[in-house]
Write a protein that holds these residues in place. Structure first.
Motif: not given
Length: 158
Positions: A69-98
């Motif tokens: 899951g974290l690798q998917v998040f990292y890949q998403i951020a890498a794709n964002i930085h490649e496509k939108w080069s001005d993006v400064n920060r990408v933050v992705i958090y997901h909860r687990i549990g009930r």
């Protein structure tokens, strides 16, 4: 055979990611996405709602294969930085549990000098996460029944 670790994506230091049992905080995620060069921070908050296709829901339970899951998040951020080069920060958090109705299950934030890039990158991030991340949810319905669903199998209504 090549080292499989060589294929792992390394996140940029300014980005932030997590899969956690702890409640998610809009304020904390916003702060992680903020940067003096930003003209915009776009935040997407996914929450547990009280129904799915008209069927009353009382709670959701999330599970994830965290390393992938974290690798998917990292890949998403890498794709964002490649496509939108001005993006400064990408933050992705997901909860687990009930999680109960109204609790935040996922937060995605993108900081950029321009709002159009921030909006587009944020939408790309959540759409790609829902399609690619190894995260599953169990819907607990009011009638006492429940069912597991991969979030990647969700339609737009998930």
């Amino acid at each position: 055979m090549k080292n499989p670790a060589a294929f792992l994506i390394k996140p940029k230091a300014q980005d932030s990611f997590g899969i956690t049992l702890a409640p998610l905080s809009l304020e904390e995620i916003y702060i992680k996405a903020d940067d003096p060069a930003n003209g915009a921070v776009v935040v997407m908050s996914g929450m547990v709602r009280n129904q799915t296709d008209g069927k009353p829901v009382v709670a959701l339970e999330y599970q994830a294969y965290e390393p992938m899951g974290l690798q998917v998040f990292y890949q998403i951020a890498a794709n964002i930085h490649e496509k939108w080069s001005d993006v400064n920060r990408v933050v992705i958090y997901h909860r687990i549990g009930r999680l109960k109705i109204g609790e935040i299950s996922v937060l995605v934030a993108v900081g950029s000098p321009h709002r159009s890039e921030a909006f587009a990158a944020c939408q790309y991030a959540i759409d790609t996460l829902k399609h690619n991340a190894p995260i599953w949810k169990k819907e607990h319905w009011q009638d006492g029944s429940s069912s597991w669903v991969s979030i990647g199998a969700c339609e737009e209504s998930c």
